[in-house]
Design a protein around this motif. Structure first.
Motif, short mmCIF file in Angstrom:
data_model
loop_
_atom_site.label_atom_id
_atom_site.label_comp_id
_atom_site.label_asym_id
_atom_site.label_seq_id
_atom_site.Cartn_x
_atom_site.Cartn_y
_atom_site.Cartn_z
N GLY A 44 12.60 2.00 -18.31
CA GLY A 44 13.54 3.11 -18.30
C GLY A 44 13.83 3.72 -19.65
O GLY A 44 13.11 3.55 -20.63
N ARG A 45 14.97 4.42 -19.66
CA ARG A 45 15.44 5.12 -20.87
C ARG A 45 16.07 4.14 -21.85
O ARG A 45 16.61 3.12 -21.46
CB ARG A 45 16.50 6.15 -20.49
CG ARG A 45 16.03 7.15 -19.51
CD ARG A 45 17.16 8.05 -19.04
NE ARG A 45 16.59 9.38 -19.02
CZ ARG A 45 17.16 10.45 -19.48
NH1 ARG A 45 18.36 10.40 -19.98
NH2 ARG A 45 16.55 11.61 -19.44
N ASN A 46 16.02 4.53 -23.11
CA ASN A 46 16.71 3.81 -24.18
C ASN A 46 16.34 2.32 -24.26
O ASN A 46 17.19 1.49 -24.56
CB ASN A 46 18.22 3.97 -24.06
CG ASN A 46 18.63 5.43 -24.14
OD1 ASN A 46 18.19 6.16 -25.02
ND2 ASN A 46 19.44 5.86 -23.19
N GLY A 65 10.91 5.65 -20.63
CA GLY A 65 11.77 6.82 -20.48
C GLY A 65 12.12 7.39 -21.84
O GLY A 65 11.58 6.99 -22.88
N GLN A 66 13.07 8.33 -21.84
CA GLN A 66 13.54 8.95 -23.09
C GLN A 66 13.93 7.89 -24.10
O GLN A 66 14.49 6.86 -23.75
CB GLN A 66 14.78 9.81 -22.81
CG GLN A 66 14.52 11.07 -22.05
CD GLN A 66 13.95 12.17 -22.93
OE1 GLN A 66 13.86 12.06 -24.14
NE2 GLN A 66 13.54 13.24 -22.28
N ASN A 67 13.60 8.13 -25.36
CA ASN A 67 14.06 7.30 -26.47
C ASN A 67 13.51 5.87 -26.42
O ASN A 67 14.17 4.93 -26.83
CB ASN A 67 15.59 7.30 -26.52
CG ASN A 67 16.13 6.98 -27.88
OD1 ASN A 67 15.48 7.19 -28.90
ND2 ASN A 67 17.34 6.47 -27.91
N PHE A 68 12.30 5.72 -25.92
CA PHE A 68 11.69 4.39 -25.85
C PHE A 68 11.49 3.85 -27.26
O PHE A 68 11.03 4.56 -28.15
CB PHE A 68 10.34 4.45 -25.11
CG PHE A 68 9.76 3.10 -24.84
CD1 PHE A 68 10.13 2.40 -23.71
CD2 PHE A 68 8.85 2.53 -25.72
CE1 PHE A 68 9.60 1.14 -23.45
CE2 PHE A 68 8.32 1.28 -25.47
CZ PHE A 68 8.69 0.58 -24.33
N CYS A 105 13.90 2.71 -29.26
CA CYS A 105 15.03 3.01 -30.16
C CYS A 105 15.54 1.70 -30.77
O CYS A 105 15.12 0.62 -30.39
CB CYS A 105 16.14 3.73 -29.40
SG CYS A 105 16.80 2.81 -28.00
N ALA A 117 5.73 8.13 -23.26
CA ALA A 117 7.15 8.37 -22.94
C ALA A 117 7.50 9.81 -23.31
O ALA A 117 6.78 10.44 -24.09
CB ALA A 117 8.04 7.39 -23.71
N SER A 152 9.99 10.63 -25.18
CA SER A 152 10.35 10.59 -26.60
C SER A 152 10.43 9.14 -27.04
O SER A 152 10.60 8.23 -26.22
CB SER A 152 11.67 11.32 -26.86
OG SER A 152 12.74 10.65 -26.21
N ASP A 201 7.95 10.05 -17.24
CA ASP A 201 8.64 8.96 -16.54
C ASP A 201 8.94 9.31 -15.08
O ASP A 201 9.13 8.42 -14.26
CB ASP A 201 9.90 8.55 -17.29
CG ASP A 201 10.80 9.70 -17.69
OD1 ASP A 201 10.32 10.85 -17.80
OD2 ASP A 201 11.99 9.46 -17.89
#
Length: 175
Positions: free
Chosen positions: A11-13, A59-62, A64, A85, A87, A110
């Motif tokens: 998923g994200r983050n 997902g977004q911001n993978f 981080c 991803a 981002s 994603d």
């Protein structure tokens, strides 16, 4: 550079602490040891399920979070073919480049991939295809230097090759 593989979807983050949990952090590792801890912050069984050539879709911001270099290195060691991803975290991006792990930015990917789908990615042509659904996305083609860095296996191998080429050229010129 062209590759295809089975996907694992996250998923994200997803931060580097989940990709490579700190409890495993040590100054040195035996070969294969980092891969045995890959993604255990999310799925403890992941190291026993992942195979060489698999592709991670995030997902977004993978990636981080902290600049944990082991997060990218563990993926490379496990044989992950690439990470896709919408981002990525900035430090994770740099660490992937350093170890020669292809990371591909693809907005909305994603939502286009289910775990187990097979992706085909051609970095030179800038094409991504989901072989299960027929979804296709254009990617910005990678610079030849970036492709060579990945083919060399990262910045250290790339630098060794360049220095060796220069040494040979200098030796040839002197003779």
């Amino acid at each position: 550079m062209h590759f295809r593989g089975r996907t694992w979807v996250f998923g994200r983050n997803v931060n580097t602490d989940l990709i490579f949990p700190k409890m495993w952090f040590r100054p040195t590792y035996e070969p294969g040891e980092m891969a045995s801890h890959l993604m255990v912050g999310i799925d403890e069984a992941f190291p026993s399920k992942v195979k060489r050539g698999d592709i991670i879709v995030g997902g977004q911001n993978f990636g981080c979070g902290s600049s944990r270099e082991e997060a990218a290195a563990a993926m490379k060691e496990a044989g992950i073919a690439g990470v896709v991803a919408p981002s990525f975290g900035r430090l994770y991006t740099r660490n992937c480049i350093n170890v020669g792990l292809p990371i591909i930015v693809s907005p909305g990917i994603d939502a286009q991939v289910t775990e187990g789908d097979e992706l085909e990615i051609d970095l030179a042509k800038g094409l991504l295809r989901n072989l299960q659904t027929g979804y296709e996305a254009r990617l910005p083609p990678m610079a030849p230097e970036s492709l060579r860095l990945i083919e060399d296996g990262g910045i250290a191998n790339y630098t060794r090759r360049i220095l060796e080429e220069r040494r040979k050229a200098a030796t040839h010129t002197q003779s």
